[in-house]
Design an enzyme around this catalytic site. Structure first.
Site, PDB file in Angstrom:
ATOM      1  N   ARG A  78      -8.505  15.325  17.536  1.00  0.00           N
ATOM      2  CA  ARG A  78      -9.263  15.765  18.695  1.00  0.00           C
ATOM      3  C   ARG A  78     -10.690  15.235  18.561  1.00  0.00           C
ATOM      4  NH1 ARG A  78      -7.951  17.217  23.480  1.00  0.00           N
ATOM      5  NH2 ARG A  78      -6.440  18.757  22.678  1.00  0.00           N
ATOM      6  N   HIS A 187      -9.167   6.769  24.480  1.00  0.00           N
ATOM      7  CA  HIS A 187      -9.601   8.134  24.836  1.00  0.00           C
ATOM      8  C   HIS A 187     -10.932   8.454  24.151  1.00  0.00           C
ATOM      9  CE1 HIS A 187      -9.406  12.313  25.845  1.00  0.00           C
ATOM     10  NE2 HIS A 187      -8.119  12.296  26.181  1.00  0.00           N
ATOM     11  N   ASP A 231     -11.230  16.121  35.256  1.00  0.00           N
ATOM     12  CA  ASP A 231     -10.153  15.253  34.769  1.00  0.00           C
ATOM     13  C   ASP A 231      -9.797  14.303  35.915  1.00  0.00           C
ATOM     14  OD1 ASP A 231      -8.102  14.042  33.444  1.00  0.00           O
ATOM     15  OD2 ASP A 231      -6.937  15.866  33.087  1.00  0.00           O
ATOM     16  N   GLU A 293     -13.026   7.033  29.382  1.00  0.00           N
ATOM     17  CA  GLU A 293     -11.821   6.465  28.792  1.00  0.00           C
ATOM     18  C   GLU A 293     -11.324   5.245  29.567  1.00  0.00           C
ATOM     19  OE1 GLU A 293      -8.978   9.682  28.641  1.00  0.00           O
ATOM     20  OE2 GLU A 293     -10.609  11.157  28.601  1.00  0.00           O
TER      21      GLU A 293
END
Length: 319
Positions: A78, A187, A231, A293
């Site tokens: 993460r 990412h 998002d 990203e």
């Protein structure tokens, strides 16, 4: 042969040459670190070939890494720069990718370190001109859950550290005798000081899919600001050549350029989403991170047998 009592164990540098970049491995061979003579560093975990640290010459960290991130190979990391391949998110309705885990398997398999290369150096060459490139490889034969995606492939991932930027590039080769479809994304978790003071430029007029709002299609008007869970999958109007910049309190700590990656995902979990992720820490860490990203995820990339796809990002910081 006569042994010298005090012979040197190694020469620290070749006379006449400028200081060179160095590459070292951790004691357990789980990660590799490269450092430029001017002090910039990058650290890559072999599990997932995940970049987990990138620091400038002052030692300031540029990437956000969760304090609860697993670095022991037990689950994807993460933070940092995890690699997404061969699927972005999940694709339950896609014929060949429906069984794959979230974001595929590139980020949760151990990669092989293939070697390093440095920019050509000579006497009198400026240290600021030096760079170091680290190459990593992953093939279908080395993937632990290869039965979930029955294609032969080869991945080469390169991480290049310069004084003012970091470039990550991925080459996907179809080694099978039949075509396959895939998606690719980097990412990247960028570290910021205060997300409420951040805006993202370079996306004005771009269409995007808002995954927080039922995957509806929208058009960006002006700069992007983060005021809640975000998002979005953007397709910048000018294509991969359009740079995307992060501006914070009037300064531009990051500019991201892309090569052959048509999409830019902007992600921040905000309060509730961060609370629900066990490996996200501290829980208010969303205030100090922003995911920009670059990827090719708006559509599936079809690779015929023997073909290759290459995509790259370069993150530039002010010097």
């Amino acid at each position: 042969m006569v042994e010298r009592a005090n012979k040197p164990s190694a020469l620290s540098a070749t006379p006449g040459l400028a200081p060179q970049p160095t590459v070292t491995f951790s004691d357990d061979n789980s990660r590799v670190t490269a450092e430029l003579p001017t002090g910039e560093t990058v650290e890559i975990l072999l599990y997932g070939a995940t970049v987990i640290s990138w620091k400038d010459s002052r030692g300031d960290e540029k990437l956000w890494l969760s304090e609860a991130a697993k670095l022991d190979g037990s689950k994807p990391v993460r933070g940092g720069i995890p690699l997404v391949f061969p699927v972005f998110g999940t694709a339950p309705n896609h014929a060949s990718a429906s069984k794959l885990p979230q974001h595929g398997f590139a980020r949760n398999n151990r990669w092989e370190f293939l070697g390093k290369s440095t920019s050509e150096s000579a006497a009198g060459k400026q240290a600021a001109d030096l760079s170091v490139k680290l190459d990593f490889g992953l093939s279908s034969s080395a993937v632990s859950n290869s039965d979930l995606w029955p294609f032969k492939f080869n991945l080469i991932y390169s991480v290049t550290l310069n004084r003012e930027n970091l470039t990550t590039s991925l080459v996907v080769t179809n080694d099978d005798d039949k075509p396959f479809e895939c998606q690719v994304l980097m990412h990247t978790y960028l570290r910021v000081k205060d997300i409420t003071q951040v805006k993202i430029t370079g996306l004005d007029g771009a269409s995007y899919t808002d995954k927080v709002d039922g995957a509806s299609t929208k058009s960006q008007s002006g700069d992007v600001t983060i005021t809640g869970e975000t998002d979005r999958v953007y397709t910048p109007k000018g294509g991969p050549s359009d740079p995307v910049s992060v501006v914070e309190s009037g300064k531009t700590p990051y500019t991201v350029t892309r090569d052959n990656l048509s999409n830019v995902v902007v992600w921040n979990p905000w309060t509730e989403k961060a609370e629900g992720m066990a490996d996200f820490a501290p829980k208010d860490g969303y205030k100090n991170m922003l995911c920009i990203e670059p990827g090719a995820v708006g559509a599936w990339q079809t690779l015929e047998a023997g073909d290759a796809f290459e995509g790259a990002q370069t993150i530039t910081i002010p010097y």
